[in-house]
Design a protein around this motif. Sequence first.
Motif, short mmCIF file in Angstrom:
data_model
loop_
_atom_site.label_atom_id
_atom_site.label_comp_id
_atom_site.label_asym_id
_atom_site.label_seq_id
_atom_site.Cartn_x
_atom_site.Cartn_y
_atom_site.Cartn_z
N GLY A 72 0.82 -1.21 0.00
CA GLY A 72 0.00 0.00 0.00
C GLY A 72 0.85 1.25 0.00
O GLY A 72 0.55 2.22 -0.71
N ALA A 73 1.94 1.23 0.78
CA ALA A 73 2.81 2.40 0.85
C ALA A 73 3.58 2.62 -0.45
O ALA A 73 4.06 3.72 -0.72
N SER A 74 3.69 1.55 -1.27
CA SER A 74 4.43 1.64 -2.53
C SER A 74 3.54 1.97 -3.73
O SER A 74 4.05 2.01 -4.86
N VAL A 75 2.27 2.16 -3.49
CA VAL A 75 1.36 2.49 -4.60
C VAL A 75 1.75 3.83 -5.21
O VAL A 75 1.96 4.81 -4.49
N LEU A 175 10.13 4.51 -5.00
CA LEU A 175 9.03 5.28 -4.41
C LEU A 175 9.37 5.77 -3.01
O LEU A 175 8.51 6.29 -2.31
N GLY A 176 10.61 5.58 -2.59
CA GLY A 176 10.94 5.91 -1.21
C GLY A 176 11.67 7.22 -1.05
O GLY A 176 12.51 7.35 -0.17
N SER A 177 11.40 8.20 -1.91
CA SER A 177 12.17 9.45 -1.88
C SER A 177 11.38 10.59 -1.24
O SER A 177 11.75 11.74 -1.40
N MET A 178 10.29 10.26 -0.53
CA MET A 178 9.45 11.33 0.04
C MET A 178 9.44 11.27 1.56
O MET A 178 8.43 11.54 2.18
N GLY A 179 10.56 10.89 2.15
CA GLY A 179 10.61 10.82 3.60
C GLY A 179 10.22 9.44 4.10
O GLY A 179 9.78 8.57 3.35
N ALA A 229 7.36 6.86 2.93
CA ALA A 229 7.64 5.47 2.62
C ALA A 229 7.92 4.69 3.90
O ALA A 229 8.14 5.27 4.96
N MET A 230 7.89 3.37 3.80
CA MET A 230 8.25 2.52 4.94
C MET A 230 9.74 2.65 5.23
O MET A 230 10.55 2.82 4.30
#
Length: 355
Positions: A72-75, A175-179, A229-230
């Motif tokens: 879900g967090a990677s959507v 997708l993990g570049s937003m904190g 992101a996680m």
Amino acid sequence: MSRPALPEPLSFVLTLALATAGGGVATLLGLPAGWLMGSALAVTVAAMLGLPISMPNWLRDVIYVLIGMSMGASVAPDSLSLLASWPISLAALAIELVIIIAATGWMLTRLFGLDAGTAYLSSFPGHLSLVLGIAASGVGNPRQIVIIQVIRIFMLTIAVPVMAVFLPLGDGIALGSMGVMSPVQLLLLAAGCVAVGLVFIKLKIPAGMVLGAMAAATVAKLGGLYTEAMPGPLMVITFMLTGVLIGSRFVGITRAEFLAAAKGGVIATAMTVGICTAITLVVAQFVDMPFGQIWLGLAPGAIEGMGALGIALGYDTAFIAAHHVIRLLMLSFAIPTVVMLVRWQEKAAQDRQVG
């Protein structure tokens, strides 16, 4: 080989140590999705060697929640804008299922002499609980079906990272570049994921905890409740535990049983990978998505394994999960239909013999 006696807590510690070592080596070697592939391979080999591999039931539910949260967090934020292209890939999915079931079922009966019930129940790409439930009712050989199906799940998990070296699978967007989510955000999101997962289980939705957790995390993200992101270490733990989950499915399968069904299982899985890749190449000509994302959506593996690989390779998990859910729905109708046809053919053959 008999398994050494070891208390449950110690066997679990051993399992985690093996998974950590396998995932760490694969990551150091630079293999794609190293923590997932390495841990799955290490635990599988250990289980086949008779080592005391252990996976507590409570931990399985924790893994399902972590995978659902991660998916879900990677959507991708623009997932909804891509819905218009899904009918093409969904139609391809339906065609793919028909080809896989017909081709692998025919191969297992003709080349390996399996009875029709065992062959076709082994050929279904998914819905293992329903397949085994039907097998337990007297259709086919349940042990052979389990082995072939587990080989399929394991090989697909290994095949994707290997293919990433040779095919354009690793072309997703990170997708993990937003904190990173704070501990409070993680706890609140986990609570919501567990609650929705329990509702999905109550409604008897396949893979209810995984899909429920993903649904909660996806709605929360698209609704703007969080954008982060996680945490990286938690993702590593999720990948490693998913590998343990996959490898632990080989516990209890003797090497004699494995070798008896392995050749057919390997060939059936290779056929499945080939069919999936060919269909994906066609779909990629009409759909503007990364090849690997389409492949994972069409790949007939377990949703937790394919979802974790999608996250590791940086793909939109909404697309992947939606196609796996629809595949399970298609199989819910296809499996009883094919079993009825198999039973009808067996009865007709018996009538001809009596006649």
